[in-house]
Design a protein around this motif. Structure first.
Motif, PDB file in Angstrom:
ATOM      1  N   TRP A  98      31.733  -1.448  49.029  1.00 44.54           N
ATOM      2  CA  TRP A  98      31.091  -1.472  50.344  1.00 44.54           C
ATOM      3  C   TRP A  98      31.992  -1.026  51.477  1.00 44.54           C
ATOM      4  N   MET A  99      33.275  -0.879  51.233  1.00 42.21           N
ATOM      5  CA  MET A  99      34.164  -0.450  52.306  1.00 42.21           C
ATOM      6  C   MET A  99      33.774   0.960  52.764  1.00 42.21           C
ATOM      7  N   GLY A 100      33.659   1.150  54.079  1.00 37.76           N
ATOM      8  CA  GLY A 100      33.256   2.437  54.631  1.00 37.76           C
ATOM      9  C   GLY A 100      31.759   2.653  54.658  1.00 37.76           C
ATOM     10  N   ARG A 101      30.971   1.600  54.369  1.00 34.97           N
ATOM     11  CA  ARG A 101      29.518   1.775  54.302  1.00 34.97           C
ATOM     12  C   ARG A 101      28.778   0.914  55.319  1.00 34.97           C
ATOM     13  N   ILE A 102      29.434   0.491  56.396  1.00 32.03           N
ATOM     14  CA  ILE A 102      28.771  -0.296  57.434  1.00 32.03           C
ATOM     15  C   ILE A 102      27.558   0.484  57.953  1.00 32.03           C
ATOM     16  N   GLY A 103      26.411  -0.203  58.019  1.00 31.41           N
ATOM     17  CA  GLY A 103      25.172   0.416  58.488  1.00 31.41           C
ATOM     18  C   GLY A 103      24.320   1.009  57.385  1.00 31.41           C
ATOM     19  N   GLN A 104      24.829   1.070  56.161  1.00 32.65           N
ATOM     20  CA  GLN A 104      24.066   1.645  55.059  1.00 32.65           C
ATOM     21  C   GLN A 104      23.391   0.542  54.236  1.00 32.65           C
ATOM     22  N   ARG A 105      22.349   0.927  53.479  1.00 34.70           N
ATOM     23  CA  ARG A 105      21.647  -0.048  52.652  1.00 34.70           C
ATOM     24  C   ARG A 105      22.451  -0.325  51.383  1.00 34.70           C
ATOM     25  N   VAL A 106      22.678  -1.607  51.128  1.00 33.49           N
ATOM     26  CA  VAL A 106      23.429  -2.017  49.943  1.00 33.49           C
ATOM     27  C   VAL A 106      22.659  -3.013  49.088  1.00 33.49           C
ATOM     28  N   LEU A 107      21.592  -3.614  49.641  1.00 32.07           N
ATOM     29  CA  LEU A 107      20.762  -4.576  48.939  1.00 32.07           C
ATOM     30  C   LEU A 107      19.297  -4.269  49.247  1.00 32.07           C
ATOM     31  N   PRO A 108      18.362  -4.893  48.550  1.00 29.95           N
ATOM     32  CA  PRO A 108      16.953  -4.681  48.889  1.00 29.95           C
ATOM     33  C   PRO A 108      16.674  -5.004  50.365  1.00 29.95           C
ATOM     34  N   LEU A 109      15.689  -4.322  50.943  1.00 29.30           N
ATOM     35  CA  LEU A 109      15.396  -4.470  52.374  1.00 29.30           C
ATOM     36  C   LEU A 109      14.956  -5.876  52.740  1.00 29.30           C
ATOM     37  N   THR A 110      14.560  -6.676  51.765  1.00 25.48           N
ATOM     38  CA  THR A 110      14.110  -8.042  52.043  1.00 25.48           C
ATOM     39  C   THR A 110      15.251  -9.057  52.015  1.00 25.48           C
ATOM     40  N   VAL A 111      16.469  -8.620  51.748  1.00 30.96           N
ATOM     41  CA  VAL A 111      17.572  -9.550  51.476  1.00 30.96           C
ATOM     42  C   VAL A 111      18.540  -9.635  52.657  1.00 30.96           C
ATOM     43  N   ASP A 112      18.937 -10.860  52.981  1.00 29.66           N
ATOM     44  CA  ASP A 112      20.044 -11.140  53.902  1.00 29.66           C
ATOM     45  C   ASP A 112      21.155 -11.818  53.108  1.00 29.66           C
ATOM     46  N   LEU A 113      22.383 -11.478  53.437  1.00 29.22           N
ATOM     47  CA  LEU A 113      23.554 -12.068  52.785  1.00 29.22           C
ATOM     48  C   LEU A 113      24.475 -12.602  53.871  1.00 29.22           C
ATOM     49  N   THR A 114      24.725 -13.902  53.837  1.00 29.98           N
ATOM     50  CA  THR A 114      25.502 -14.561  54.892  1.00 29.98           C
ATOM     51  C   THR A 114      26.582 -15.430  54.271  1.00 29.98           C
ATOM     52  N   ASP A 115      27.752 -15.424  54.873  1.00 26.99           N
ATOM     53  CA  ASP A 115      28.816 -16.339  54.455  1.00 26.99           C
ATOM     54  C   ASP A 115      29.163 -17.222  55.645  1.00 26.99           C
ATOM     55  N   ASP A 116      29.034 -18.530  55.464  1.00 26.14           N
ATOM     56  CA  ASP A 116      29.202 -19.451  56.591  1.00 26.14           C
ATOM     57  C   ASP A 116      29.996 -20.685  56.168  1.00 26.14           C
ATOM     58  N   PRO A 117      31.307 -20.733  56.483  1.00 29.03           N
ATOM     59  CA  PRO A 117      32.115 -21.904  56.124  1.00 29.03           C
ATOM     60  C   PRO A 117      31.845 -23.133  56.981  1.00 29.03           C
ATOM     61  N   THR A 118      31.075 -22.979  58.054  1.00 30.57           N
ATOM     62  CA  THR A 118      30.825 -24.117  58.945  1.00 30.57           C
ATOM     63  C   THR A 118      29.681 -24.991  58.446  1.00 30.57           C
ATOM     64  N   VAL A 119      28.886 -24.497  57.507  1.00 35.47           N
ATOM     65  CA  VAL A 119      27.784 -25.284  56.949  1.00 35.47           C
ATOM     66  C   VAL A 119      28.338 -26.271  55.931  1.00 35.47           C
ATOM     67  N   GLN A 120      27.888 -27.512  56.008  1.00 35.13           N
ATOM     68  CA  GLN A 120      28.428 -28.543  55.120  1.00 35.13           C
ATOM     69  C   GLN A 120      27.460 -28.989  54.038  1.00 35.13           C
ATOM     70  N   GLN A 121      26.168 -28.691  54.202  1.00 32.00           N
ATOM     71  CA  GLN A 121      25.189 -29.108  53.206  1.00 32.00           C
ATOM     72  C   GLN A 121      24.122 -28.039  53.017  1.00 32.00           C
ATOM     73  N   PHE A 122      23.492 -28.064  51.843  1.00 28.14           N
ATOM     74  CA  PHE A 122      22.321 -27.250  51.576  1.00 28.14           C
ATOM     75  C   PHE A 122      21.296 -28.116  50.866  1.00 28.14           C
ATOM     76  N   GLU A 123      20.182 -28.354  51.549  1.00 30.16           N
ATOM     77  CA  GLU A 123      19.084 -29.163  51.014  1.00 30.16           C
ATOM     78  C   GLU A 123      19.580 -30.491  50.451  1.00 30.16           C
ATOM     79  N   GLY A 124      20.448 -31.158  51.228  1.00 24.99           N
ATOM     80  CA  GLY A 124      20.943 -32.469  50.848  1.00 24.99           C
ATOM     81  C   GLY A 124      22.126 -32.470  49.914  1.00 24.99           C
ATOM     82  N   HIS A 125      22.558 -31.298  49.456  1.00 27.08           N
ATOM     83  CA  HIS A 125      23.714 -31.203  48.562  1.00 27.08           C
ATOM     84  C   HIS A 125      24.949 -30.790  49.362  1.00 27.08           C
ATOM     85  N   ASP A 126      26.026 -31.564  49.245  1.00 25.92           N
ATOM     86  CA  ASP A 126      27.267 -31.211  49.928  1.00 25.92           C
ATOM     87  C   ASP A 126      27.824 -29.905  49.369  1.00 25.92           C
TER      88      ASP A 126
END
Length: 623
Positions: A367-395
């Motif tokens: 993915w290096m050098g491909r900012i702005g290009q499609r890399v996943l299906p158009l319906t998909v979001d990919l997020t990395d968030d270290p500030t979140v502590q739980q997901f649906e009640g699971h730590d």
């Protein structure tokens, strides 16, 4: 990583060897130093009333080094960083109800990083023909009793060594760059706000539960499976306090804990094929580990799976639709995405073998050098968030406020509507992004590098498990196939291997196929297209499944599940496709939250080669 070894300073030109034989601090009163533009921050004072002698020693020695560390006629350092890890760990291992080992250790490690030059071009990020220079700084063990004077002595010598090595590295790097037709234009180090965050220390608690008794009780259930050749159940209880102080003004003290149960089960099929299974449980605190009876039930389930694998037929070569259930999908994404989401540039290298090694282990970013290009299906979001502590009640186990570079962790929208928007960054800039977004991660004072924390793979049009399964079977039918393959669990040879020989064989197989997308599933089922009946098969090896395959997913579920794992920090595998295979002993806690994934076409190879002989004598009774 061996922390009992300090990295040796390189050889110097003959006319300055005599100058470098003695420590620098204390010999620079009449120097004519070359002052470089660098950090203008002030070293943060120790908070009033804080009695931590470690923090005081780090502060006082850093103040002295900043003002006096210079050789006659040579450059000042523009950045000095002290990192210290105070680590308490208890490890208990049991087998078939018997205790194998129980140890409690306390260690303290330091790392000194001195940079010469400036933010644009400095002594770091350089790989000479001899190896890394100016990368790992001076690292070693220090006294465990938190003595002020002893720590200052260690820091003094390590700083002296790191400064000399930085001068040497900077000189060699400048010479190497002059030999290039086109020198890199990306900065070596990003300027970031200095963070001051001094949290209370958290002391370990070893007596709230009888861990040895729990390990015995849990492991004893595997005596019900005489076909097992070996098993091991290991409890890891880890408490760590991390310190970081810099000449930019950062001052950080944070404490955290991690607890894990990692179990391996090994056997052989009647035809000689080695087989294994594993259990991995990760939580933030020892008190959160499941009780012994709950662990017994999980191990019993793993024993049943392995017994079924022994009797299962081998898989045939296959090319067609493949459905990864949510837990397997999380493991797959951890392997496939990790190399490509990093935006840091590789080091300036005078050794082509480094690039060849990274390529051979699947460490190349797609993915290096491909900012702005499609890399996943158009319906998909990919997020990395270290500030979140739980997901649906699971730590979540990868949450943090400050990364190992001293930068606040940030939510990073990597992909939006299938388009690449950003990459994970440490303080080492890359060709696409020049600032950190708080993802410089490491363990045991290894070099911070951009790494996943809490990775969320979300689709705006996720399907139910029943609908996704129907789509899977329909795709197989349209492909003219009588059955399709479903993956319920991916392998982790670092945890699951029952011997060093088996681990070496597994990693060698993976390493040889990493650039081509070889993946090892653990529990694979052949699903009959006509009636949906499942049959467990063994010996599957997925081939040519890379990040590019994610662009054309046939279906995505709505059953997002947390996959907990530890990223490897091995110098040979960190940042590559093999980096997802780690353990609690030295791994970086990580999470992937992902749903089931349906691939339209995946190639699977069945077992090839000669099996090993089974034991000549049957196993003894375990009851």
């Amino acid at each position: 990583m061996n922390f009992n070894r300090l990295i040796k300073a390189p050889l110097w030109m003959a006319f300055i060897i005599s100058v470098f034989c003695a420590p620098v601090i204390g010999f620079a009163a009449n120097a004519a130093p070359v002052r470089q533009a660098g950090a203008a921050g002030q070293i943060a004072p120790v908070p009033a009333g804080d009695t931590d002698k470690t923090l005081a020693a780090l502060h006082d020695e850093l103040e002295r080094s900043k003002n006096r560390l210079v050789l006659p006629g040579q450059q000042h350092s523009y950045f000095i960083e002290y990192r210290l890890l105070d680590l308490d760990e208890r490890v208990i291992s049991a087998e078939f109800g018997a205790l194998l080992s129980s140890s409690t250790t306390r260690n303290r490690f330091m790392s000194v990083n001195v940079r010469v030059g400036n933010y644009k071009l400095d002594s770091s990020n350089f790989l000479s023909s001899d190896g890394f220079r100016g990368f790992l700084a001076s690292t070693g063990t220090v006294g465990i009793d938190r003595d002020y004077d002893s720590l200052r002595q260690d820091l003094w010598l390590a700083t002296d060594q790191a400064y000399k090595e930085a001068l040497d590295s900077f000189s060699n790097k400048q010479a190497a760059l002059r030999a290039l037709a086109s020198a890199p234009t990306v900065d070596d180090f990003s300027q970031e706000p200095a963070v001051v965050m001094v949290e209370p220390r958290v002391e370990p608690d070893w007596i709230s539960r009888n861990w040895e008794s729990e390990a015995r009780t849990a492991s004893a259930v595997l005596k019900n499976y005489p076909e097992l050749y070996n098993s091991r159940v290991t409890y890891h209880l880890i408490y760590a306090t991390s310190y970081l102080v810099t000449t930019e003004g950062a001052q950080i003290r944070t404490s955290r804990s991690l607890a894990a149960i990692e179990a391996s089960l090994g056997t052989q099929a009647d035809d000689g094929m080695p087989l294994h299974n594993f259990l991995a449980v990760y939580v933030n605190r020892p008190a959160q580990l499941p009780a012994a009876e709950a662990v017994r039930q999980q191990l019993d389930s793993k024993g049943k799976e392995l017994a079924a694998l022994r009797m299962a037929p081998t898989v045939r070569d296959y090319d067609g639709p493949m459905l990864f259930e949510a837990r397997a999908a999380g493991s797959l994404l951890a392997q496939v995405l990790a190399p490509s989401v990093s935006g840091a540039r590789p080091p300036v290298s005078m050794n082509t073998r480094f690039e060849q090694m990274m390529q051979a282990l699947g460490g190349r970013s797609e993915w290096m050098g491909r900012i702005g290009q499609r890399v996943l299906p158009l319906t998909v979001d990919l997020t990395d968030d270290p500030t979140v502590q739980q997901f649906e009640g699971h730590d979540l186990i990868a949450s943090y406020q400050i990364d190992q570079d001293g930068v606040r962790g940030q939510k990073v929208a990597l992909v939006q509507n299938g388009l690449l928007k950003e990459l994970l960054m440490s303080r080492r800039p890359g060709p696409d992004l020049d600032r950190s977004n708080g993802h410089g991660r490491s363990t045991f004072l290894a070099m911070p590098r951009p790494m996943l924390s809490n990775l969320f793979f979300n689709a705006s049009s996720g399907e139910s498990a029943a609908d996704l399964r129907r789509k899977f079977l329909e795709a197989c039918k349209q492909n003219g196939q009588q059955f399709g393959l479903l993956v319920r669990e991916m392998d982790n040879p670092v945890i699951a291997s029952s011997s060093q020989e088996e681990l070496s064989d597994s990693l060698a197989t993976l390493a040889s196929g990493a650039p081509n997308g070889d993946r090892t599933p653990l529990l694979v089922y052949r699903v009959n297209v006509s009636d949906g009946r499942e049959e467990l098969v063994r010996g599957a090896l997925i081939s040519q499944l890379t990040v590019r395959n994610l662009r054309a997913l046939l279906g995505i579920g709505n059953d997002s599940t947390v996959f907990y794992y530890a990223q490897s920090q091995d110098a040979e595998t960190a940042g590559t496709a093999l980096g997802a295979f780690g353990s609690a002993n030295g791994g970086v806690p990580s999470d992937v939250i992902a749903p089931s994934l349906l691939f339209e076409e995946v190639e699977v190879r069945g077992p090839h080669g000669e099996p090993r002989r089974t034991p000549l004598v049957p196993p003894p009774p375990l009851q």
